[in-house]
Design a protein around this motif. Structure first.
Motif, mmCIF file in Angstrom:
data_model
loop_
_atom_site.group_PDB
_atom_site.id
_atom_site.type_symbol
_atom_site.label_atom_id
_atom_site.label_comp_id
_atom_site.label_asym_id
_atom_site.label_seq_id
_atom_site.Cartn_x
_atom_site.Cartn_y
_atom_site.Cartn_z
ATOM 1 N N MET A 1 0.841 -1.194 0.000
ATOM 2 C CA MET A 1 0.000 0.000 0.000
ATOM 3 C C MET A 1 0.879 1.249 0.000
ATOM 4 N N ASP A 49 0.712 9.248 -3.370
ATOM 5 C CA ASP A 49 -0.436 8.355 -3.213
ATOM 6 C C ASP A 49 -1.647 9.113 -2.691
ATOM 7 N N ASN A 75 -7.978 9.607 -10.647
ATOM 8 C CA ASN A 75 -7.952 8.723 -9.481
ATOM 9 C C ASN A 75 -7.225 9.325 -8.285
ATOM 10 N N LYS A 77 -6.181 10.841 -4.908
ATOM 11 C CA LYS A 77 -6.793 10.757 -3.581
ATOM 12 C C LYS A 77 -6.420 12.019 -2.816
ATOM 13 N N LYS A 99 -11.805 13.183 -1.224
ATOM 14 C CA LYS A 99 -12.282 11.913 -0.675
ATOM 15 C C LYS A 99 -12.696 12.026 0.792
ATOM 16 N N LEU A 119 -6.651 5.630 1.503
ATOM 17 C CA LEU A 119 -5.671 4.777 0.835
ATOM 18 C C LEU A 119 -6.200 3.354 0.647
ATOM 19 N N ALA A 120 -7.116 2.921 1.506
ATOM 20 C CA ALA A 120 -7.649 1.553 1.423
ATOM 21 C C ALA A 120 -8.681 1.430 0.298
ATOM 22 N N ARG A 121 -9.240 2.565 -0.131
ATOM 23 C CA ARG A 121 -10.275 2.531 -1.177
ATOM 24 C C ARG A 121 -9.644 2.450 -2.572
ATOM 25 N N ASP A 122 -10.358 1.834 -3.466
ATOM 26 C CA ASP A 122 -9.841 1.663 -4.818
ATOM 27 C C ASP A 122 -10.551 2.514 -5.855
ATOM 28 N N ASP A 123 -11.379 3.459 -5.407
ATOM 29 C CA ASP A 123 -12.144 4.234 -6.395
ATOM 30 C C ASP A 123 -11.365 5.400 -6.949
#
Length: 123
Positions: A1, A49, A75, A77, A99, A119-123
């Protein structure tokens, strides 16, 4: 991650506070910007990231900064951190693509939670 963070705030002490919290918890602060315009340039160069972004800044505010970064990278974040906790500002930031939204003064836990969740989300 990934844990590479770009911190954007016009107040140097605020950038330092956020940086201290993040580096203490294993995040790598890859860059700091004092306004949205600098943030966009650094985002292109550093490809972090996640970005923490203040709203009220000179030259280009955080909402314009979010829009500009999302135009480059849909994308991206981005977490808004601002004393401007009004509902309208929060909604505008989220609609622009942020976000999460953290209101100053903030607790260290709130910042870490927001980063982990985003960071855990993939959208």
């Amino acid at each position: 991650m990934g844990k590479r963070v770009l911190i954007v705030d016009d107040a140097a002490f605020m950038r330092m506070m956020i940086k201290n919290i993040l580096t203490k918890h294993g995040y790598e602060v890859v860059g700091e910007a004092a306004n949205g315009k600098e943030a966009v340039e650094l985002y292109k160069q550093l490809k972090p990231d996640v970005v923490t972004m203040d709203i009220t800044m000179p030259e280009m505010d955080g909402i314009e900064g979010v829009k500009a970064i999302r135009a480059i990278d849909p994308n991206a974040k981005i977490i808004m951190i601002s004393a401007m906790g009004q509902q309208a500002m929060v909604m505008e930031a989220i609609q622009a693509g942020a976000k999460d939204f953290i209101v100053k003064p903030f607790q260290q836990e709130r910042v870490l939670q927001a980063l982990e969740r985003v960071l855990a989300r993939d959208d």
